[in-house]
Structures are given as structure tokens and as C-alpha cells.
Write a protein that holds these residues in place. Structure first.
Motif, PDB file in Angstrom:
ATOM      1  N   VAL A 104       3.841  38.579  17.110  1.00 15.14           N
ATOM      2  CA  VAL A 104       2.811  38.523  18.160  1.00 15.14           C
ATOM      3  C   VAL A 104       1.796  37.445  17.754  1.00 15.14           C
ATOM      4  CG1 VAL A 104       1.146  39.820  19.532  1.00 15.14           C
ATOM      5  CG2 VAL A 104       3.113  41.009  18.517  1.00 15.14           C
ATOM      6  N   LEU A 105       1.445  36.563  18.715  1.00 12.85           N
ATOM      7  CA  LEU A 105       0.550  35.433  18.418  1.00 12.85           C
ATOM      8  C   LEU A 105      -0.770  35.917  17.811  1.00 12.85           C
ATOM      9  CD1 LEU A 105       0.650  32.247  19.086  1.00 12.85           C
ATOM     10  CD2 LEU A 105      -1.108  32.807  20.748  1.00 12.85           C
ATOM     11  N   ILE A 106      -1.221  35.223  16.792  1.00 15.81           N
ATOM     12  CA  ILE A 106      -2.487  35.558  16.130  1.00 15.81           C
ATOM     13  C   ILE A 106      -3.665  35.084  16.992  1.00 15.81           C
ATOM     14  CG2 ILE A 106      -3.902  35.045  14.093  1.00 15.81           C
ATOM     15  CD1 ILE A 106      -1.218  34.592  12.584  1.00 15.81           C
ATOM     16  N   PRO A 107      -4.697  35.914  17.119  1.00 18.19           N
ATOM     17  CA  PRO A 107      -5.887  35.465  17.859  1.00 18.19           C
ATOM     18  C   PRO A 107      -6.464  34.180  17.268  1.00 18.19           C
ATOM     19  CG  PRO A 107      -6.053  37.807  17.344  1.00 18.19           C
ATOM     20  CD  PRO A 107      -4.834  37.293  16.639  1.00 18.19           C
ATOM     21  N   ASP A 222      -9.837  40.756  41.587  1.00 19.93           N
ATOM     22  CA  ASP A 222     -11.019  39.889  41.507  1.00 19.93           C
ATOM     23  C   ASP A 222     -10.762  38.632  40.682  1.00 19.93           C
ATOM     24  OD1 ASP A 222     -13.149  41.501  42.868  1.00 19.93           O
ATOM     25  OD2 ASP A 222     -12.454  42.953  41.383  1.00 19.93           O
ATOM     26  N   PHE A 223      -9.846  38.746  39.711  1.00 16.64           N
ATOM     27  CA  PHE A 223      -9.628  37.551  38.877  1.00 16.64           C
ATOM     28  C   PHE A 223      -8.330  37.683  38.084  1.00 16.64           C
ATOM     29  CE2 PHE A 223     -11.418  40.508  35.922  1.00 16.64           C
ATOM     30  CZ  PHE A 223     -11.021  40.124  34.654  1.00 16.64           C
ATOM     31  N   ILE A 224      -7.888  36.527  37.591  1.00 15.31           N
ATOM     32  CA  ILE A 224      -6.727  36.464  36.698  1.00 15.31           C
ATOM     33  C   ILE A 224      -7.138  35.654  35.482  1.00 15.31           C
ATOM     34  CG2 ILE A 224      -4.360  35.590  36.411  1.00 15.31           C
ATOM     35  CD1 ILE A 224      -4.142  35.797  39.523  1.00 15.31           C
ATOM     36  N   VAL A 225      -6.763  36.116  34.315  1.00 16.49           N
ATOM     37  CA  VAL A 225      -7.087  35.383  33.102  1.00 16.49           C
ATOM     38  C   VAL A 225      -5.786  35.226  32.306  1.00 16.49           C
ATOM     39  CG1 VAL A 225      -7.703  37.457  31.773  1.00 16.49           C
ATOM     40  CG2 VAL A 225      -8.814  35.303  31.241  1.00 16.49           C
ATOM     41  N   SER A 226      -5.635  34.055  31.685  1.00 14.41           N
ATOM     42  CA  SER A 226      -4.406  33.868  30.912  1.00 14.41           C
ATOM     43  C   SER A 226      -4.563  32.760  29.859  1.00 14.41           C
ATOM     44  CB  SER A 226      -3.239  33.498  31.846  1.00 14.41           C
ATOM     45  OG  SER A 226      -2.046  33.381  31.092  1.00 14.41           O
ATOM     46  N   ASN A 227      -4.001  33.044  28.703  1.00 18.42           N
ATOM     47  CA  ASN A 227      -3.788  32.010  27.680  1.00 18.42           C
ATOM     48  C   ASN A 227      -2.277  31.903  27.554  1.00 18.42           C
ATOM     49  OD1 ASN A 227      -3.614  30.382  25.443  1.00 18.42           O
ATOM     50  ND2 ASN A 227      -4.268  31.965  23.985  1.00 18.42           N
ATOM     51  N   PRO A 228      -1.648  31.177  28.484  1.00 17.50           N
ATOM     52  CA  PRO A 228      -0.174  31.165  28.507  1.00 17.50           C
ATOM     53  C   PRO A 228       0.364  30.254  27.411  1.00 17.50           C
ATOM     54  CG  PRO A 228      -1.000  29.645  30.143  1.00 17.50           C
ATOM     55  CD  PRO A 228      -2.219  30.253  29.492  1.00 17.50           C
ATOM     56  N   PRO A 248       5.511  33.640  17.252  1.00 23.08           N
ATOM     57  CA  PRO A 248       6.587  33.722  18.241  1.00 23.08           C
ATOM     58  C   PRO A 248       6.625  32.503  19.173  1.00 23.08           C
ATOM     59  CG  PRO A 248       4.787  35.212  18.804  1.00 23.08           C
ATOM     60  CD  PRO A 248       4.467  34.663  17.462  1.00 23.08           C
ATOM     61  N   ARG A 249       7.790  31.907  19.280  1.00 21.39           N
ATOM     62  CA  ARG A 249       7.954  30.729  20.150  1.00 21.39           C
ATOM     63  C   ARG A 249       7.593  31.051  21.596  1.00 21.39           C
ATOM     64  NH1 ARG A 249      11.048  26.203  17.444  1.00 21.39           N
ATOM     65  NH2 ARG A 249      10.357  26.857  15.396  1.00 21.39           N
ATOM     66  N   ASN A 250       7.960  32.264  22.021  1.00 23.30           N
ATOM     67  CA  ASN A 250       7.740  32.547  23.449  1.00 23.30           C
ATOM     68  C   ASN A 250       6.266  32.718  23.792  1.00 23.30           C
ATOM     69  OD1 ASN A 250       7.251  35.084  22.486  1.00 23.30           O
ATOM     70  ND2 ASN A 250       9.052  36.049  23.425  1.00 23.30           N
ATOM     71  N   ALA A 251       5.396  32.657  22.777  1.00 15.90           N
ATOM     72  CA  ALA A 251       3.956  32.657  23.068  1.00 15.90           C
ATOM     73  C   ALA A 251       3.382  31.245  22.979  1.00 15.90           C
ATOM     74  CB  ALA A 251       3.226  33.569  22.090  1.00 15.90           C
ATOM     75  N   LEU A 252       4.214  30.284  22.584  1.00 18.69           N
ATOM     76  CA  LEU A 252       3.723  28.914  22.371  1.00 18.69           C
ATOM     77  C   LEU A 252       4.345  27.901  23.329  1.00 18.69           C
ATOM     78  CD1 LEU A 252       4.055  28.873  18.463  1.00 18.69           C
ATOM     79  CD2 LEU A 252       1.912  28.926  19.738  1.00 18.69           C
ATOM     80  N   ASP A 253       5.615  28.104  23.657  1.00 15.47           N
ATOM     81  CA  ASP A 253       6.405  27.077  24.327  1.00 15.47           C
ATOM     82  C   ASP A 253       6.136  27.042  25.832  1.00 15.47           C
ATOM     83  OD1 ASP A 253       8.339  25.375  25.304  1.00 15.47           O
ATOM     84  OD2 ASP A 253       9.918  26.141  23.991  1.00 15.47           O
ATOM     85  N   GLY A 254       5.453  25.986  26.266  1.00 19.54           N
ATOM     86  CA  GLY A 254       5.135  25.829  27.690  1.00 19.54           C
ATOM     87  C   GLY A 254       6.160  24.987  28.433  1.00 19.54           C
ATOM     88  N   MET A 255       7.357  24.859  27.867  1.00 19.58           N
ATOM     89  CA  MET A 255       8.472  24.108  28.453  1.00 19.58           C
ATOM     90  C   MET A 255       8.199  22.602  28.411  1.00 19.58           C
ATOM     91  SD  MET A 255      10.408  26.734  29.593  1.00 19.58           S
ATOM     92  CE  MET A 255      10.106  28.458  29.920  1.00 19.58           C
ATOM     93  N   ASP A 256       9.047  21.829  29.159  1.00 22.16           N
ATOM     94  CA  ASP A 256       9.093  20.372  29.010  1.00 22.16           C
ATOM     95  C   ASP A 256       7.723  19.691  28.971  1.00 22.16           C
ATOM     96  OD1 ASP A 256      11.728  20.639  28.932  1.00 22.16           O
ATOM     97  OD2 ASP A 256      12.110  19.984  30.992  1.00 22.16           O
ATOM     98  N   ASP A 257       6.910  19.935  30.001  1.00 21.68           N
ATOM     99  CA  ASP A 257       5.615  19.248  30.036  1.00 21.68           C
ATOM    100  C   ASP A 257       4.461  20.187  29.659  1.00 21.68           C
ATOM    101  OD1 ASP A 257       5.433  20.851  32.240  1.00 21.68           O
ATOM    102  OD2 ASP A 257       5.008  19.249  33.661  1.00 21.68           O
ATOM    103  N   GLY A 258       4.786  21.374  29.199  1.00 19.48           N
ATOM    104  CA  GLY A 258       3.755  22.327  28.750  1.00 19.48           C
ATOM    105  C   GLY A 258       3.028  23.033  29.882  1.00 19.48           C
ATOM    106  N   LEU A 259       3.401  22.705  31.124  1.00 24.55           N
ATOM    107  CA  LEU A 259       2.610  23.205  32.262  1.00 24.55           C
ATOM    108  C   LEU A 259       3.328  24.283  33.073  1.00 24.55           C
ATOM    109  CD1 LEU A 259       1.260  19.754  33.543  1.00 24.55           C
ATOM    110  CD2 LEU A 259       0.049  21.430  32.130  1.00 24.55           C
ATOM    111  N   TYR A 260       4.514  24.672  32.642  1.00 28.38           N
ATOM    112  CA  TYR A 260       5.337  25.595  33.440  1.00 28.38           C
ATOM    113  C   TYR A 260       4.566  26.837  33.882  1.00 28.38           C
ATOM    114  CZ  TYR A 260       8.845  29.056  34.632  1.00 28.38           C
ATOM    115  OH  TYR A 260       9.540  30.024  35.285  1.00 28.38           O
ATOM    116  N   PHE A 261       3.894  27.472  32.916  1.00 29.96           N
ATOM    117  CA  PHE A 261       3.241  28.749  33.240  1.00 29.96           C
ATOM    118  C   PHE A 261       2.003  28.548  34.114  1.00 29.96           C
ATOM    119  CE2 PHE A 261       5.903  29.629  29.620  1.00 29.96           C
ATOM    120  CZ  PHE A 261       6.553  30.777  30.048  1.00 29.96           C
ATOM    121  N   TYR A 262       1.323  27.409  33.929  1.00 26.56           N
ATOM    122  CA  TYR A 262       0.169  27.144  34.801  1.00 26.56           C
ATOM    123  C   TYR A 262       0.626  27.026  36.251  1.00 26.56           C
ATOM    124  CZ  TYR A 262      -2.185  26.185  30.419  1.00 26.56           C
ATOM    125  OH  TYR A 262      -2.689  26.302  29.162  1.00 26.56           O
TER     126      TYR A 262
END
Ligand code: GLN
Length: 320
Positions: A104-107, A222-228, A248-262
Motif C-alpha cells: 500500500v502506497l506510503i503517505p 458535493d466533491f471528489i478527491v483523488s491522488n490517482p 505498489p505499481r498500481n498506485a503509481l502507474d498513470g499509464m502512457d502519458d500519466g493522465l489516464y486516471f485524470y
């Protein structure tokens, strides 16, 4: 270097001995001296409860074999390059302690900018009404738990695809309740009862709200918050070994341009929040412009970039 008590049959190790051993082992592993000293002392404190001053003043104090063994065990874990938060099993974030474990990703302290920004925006909402939020990808749970710790009229639903993160964040919400009770000496409004942690990829399994007291938007949040995950796949291999090899890679890897989850959250999230609601993201230092553009294109207003203490772009927010 190997240090074994069997070569010193009649002596026990003192606090000063183990402090010196730790410093040597961690310098040998590649840390500079002051980092090695600090980390050794943190490990000794974790095991024995003795802080740096105590270790310094009582360096002749003998330590029990059990303590010695456990300290060596933690020093050896650290020597594999394991990050300290995993070695110690916990870390502070905005005044609360959180359990951490491999998988699990470290704070990061960078994430405080996101939490502070969300606190500021939520503080401007009508404080008499209940507030409902979504977190996408909650990891250890620091963002949701810190927000729930701050606003007692807030409820959150938070999802993750990682079962370890789901279990750990539930544990951390209960741990926050325990710390709140200890700090105030009485039963406080529970954090854990206002946090619903679910297994979810992006918005899967996140139900519309079913509320009838919210004017015309009873089913919207009311809102959405994310550190994807936001690191470009090709960059992951260049990260420092403690991050790349332990987190964990799945907490770091934003795919090709890093923007997938955004893209996903900006697009689908728009349908999940009420007019006047907002989305707040943590971003990589070079993603401010791109994420802002994506938000504006989807129709978000008052899109804003916030910087971290290092002066780098760190947070983007936008309102519906
Ligand atoms: N800030 C983290 C890092 O640099 C990345 C976290 C993320 O991808 N959300 O290691």
C-alpha cells in the motif's frame, strides 16, 4: 558487518552499543551519517520506547535480548532498502498516525497540499448541511480520514482496487478514532462510521446518494478527491529503488502519458457531483497545465492550480 552476541559471552549490549551498530550498518548500506543516526534512533524508539535524548543520556543502559533481536530485525529490513514507513509500520500524516504496510502506497507529505485545499473549499460550503464526498484510490486512507477528522458533518465513500488498501484504510479509520479518543479523553464523533470503504475501480460500485433533503440534487455528491496513480509508465523504472522496488505499481502507474486516471475521473466525475461541487486532484509537478485543460474542456469552472512547499504544481481543483 555482522554482529553476534555469541562472541561476547558475558556481556549484554547497551543502548549505546546498539545505537553505534545501527549507525554503522545503515552507513554501510549507503545512508549519510545523520540519516543513519536518525533512522537508527527511530528504530530503537519503535522497539524500546526510548527516545533520542534517553538513548544519549543512558547509553550504558543494558537492553534485553528480545529488544536487541527486534532492533536487529528492523535494521536488517531497512538494509534491504525498505522504506522506513514499512520498517516501522506506521507514519504521521497531518497530526494523526497511520499504519503502513508493504503493498500500500506510503503517505507523502506532498499530499497535505491536497487535503488542505479540500479543507479550504469544503469550509466555504454551507456548514449547517451534511457534506458527502467520494475518494478514488484511497491507499492507506490518509485523505479521507484527515478530511473526516476535520469535518464532523462529512461522510465519505472511498474505493480502491487493492484489497490490502481496503483492509488497511479500514484499520486506519478505527485507529484514528482511537487516537481521537485518547487526545480528547472522551468519546468523539466517529471517523470510521462516516467512512464507507468499498472495492472499486474508478467509480464502479459507487452508488448515487439516496437523500431527500438536498434540494434538487439528492443523488449527487458535493466533491471528489483523488491522488490517482500519475507517473508515466516509462518513468517508473527511473524512480529510486525504495519506491520502485517496494511500493505498489498500481498506485503509481498513470499509464502512457500519466493522465489516464485524470481523464476518467474528470469525465465520469462530472456526472457524480452537484452544481457547485468540486473535484480536487493531486498531480505530478509537470501535469498542472494538462490536467487543468482537461477539466476546462469537460466544463469545470474556476479551475485552479496549487503549488507545494517546493514551489511545484501539486494540486488542481475545478467546480461544476
Ligand atoms: N507522489 C508519488 C511519488 O512521486 C506518486 C503518487 C502517485 O502516483 N499518485 O512517488
Amino acid at each position: 558487518m555482522s554482529v553476534d552476541k555469541k562472541f561476547l559471552p558475558d556481556s549484554r549490549f547497551s543502548l549505546g552499543d546498539i545505537a553505534a551498530i545501527g549507525r554503522i550498518l545503515l552507513v554501510e548500506m549507503g545512508l549519510d551519517y545523520s540519516a543513519a543516526a536518525l533512522e537508527t534512533d527511530l528504530i530503537i524508539r519503535e522497539v524500546t520506547g526510548f527516545d533520542r535524548i534517553h538513548i544519549m543520556i543512558n547509553s550504558d543502559q543494558e537492553i534485553e535480548q528480545g529488544f536487541y533481536d527486534r532492533i536487529m530485525e528492523l535494521l536488517n529490513l531497512r538494509r534491504t532498502n525498505m522504506p522506513m514507513a514499512y520498517v516501522l509500520g506506521h507514519r504521521d500524516f497531518m497530526g494523526l498516525d497511520f499504519y503502513c504496510e508493504p503493498g500500500v502506497l506510503i503517505p507523502r507529505s506532498d499530499t497535505e497540499v491536497l487535503v488542505e485545499t479540500a479543507i479550504e473549499k469544503l469550509g466555504k460550503m454551507d456548514t449547517c448541511k451534511s457534506i458527502y464526498g467520494i475518494e478514488i484510490g484511497l491507499g492507506t486512507g490518509i485523505i479521507s480520514v484527515s478530511l473526516l477528522n476535520h469535518f464532523l458533518h462529512l461522510s465519505m465513500v472511498a474505493g480502491d482496487i487493492n484489497q490490502k488498501a481496503i483492509d488497511l484504510s479500514r484499520k486506519n479509520a478505527l485507529y484514528a478514532d482511537k487516537q481521537r479518543r485518547e487526545m480528547s479523553g472522551k468519546d468523539m464523533v466517529s471517523v470510521s462510521k462516516r467512512l464507507s470503504v468499498i472495492y472499486s475501480n474508478l467509480f464502479d460500485n459507487i452508488e448515487p446518494l439516496k437523500l431527500y433533503d438536498r434540494d434538487n440534487h439528492g443523488d449527487l455528491y458535493d466533491f471528489i478527491v483523488s491522488n490517482p496513480p500519475y507517473i508515466r509508465t516509462e518513468v517508473i523504472e527511473t524512480l529510486m529503488s525504495d519506491v520502485k522496488d517496494f511500493e505498489p505499481r498500481n498506485a503509481l502507474d498513470g499509464m502512457d502519458d500519466g493522465l489516464y486516471f485524470y481523464r476518467q475521473i474528470i469525465d465520469k466525475g462530472y456526472l457524480m457531483i452537484r452544481p457547485g461541487g468540486f473535484v480536487a486532484f493531486e498531480i505530478g509537478f509537470d501535469q498542472g497545465e494538462e490536467v487543468s485543460e482537461l477539466m476546462k474542456k469537460r466544463g469545470y469552472k474556476d479551475v485552479e492550480i496549487r503549488k507545494d512547499l517546493a514551489g511545484l504544481d501539486r494540486v488542481v481543483t475545478g467546480f461544476k
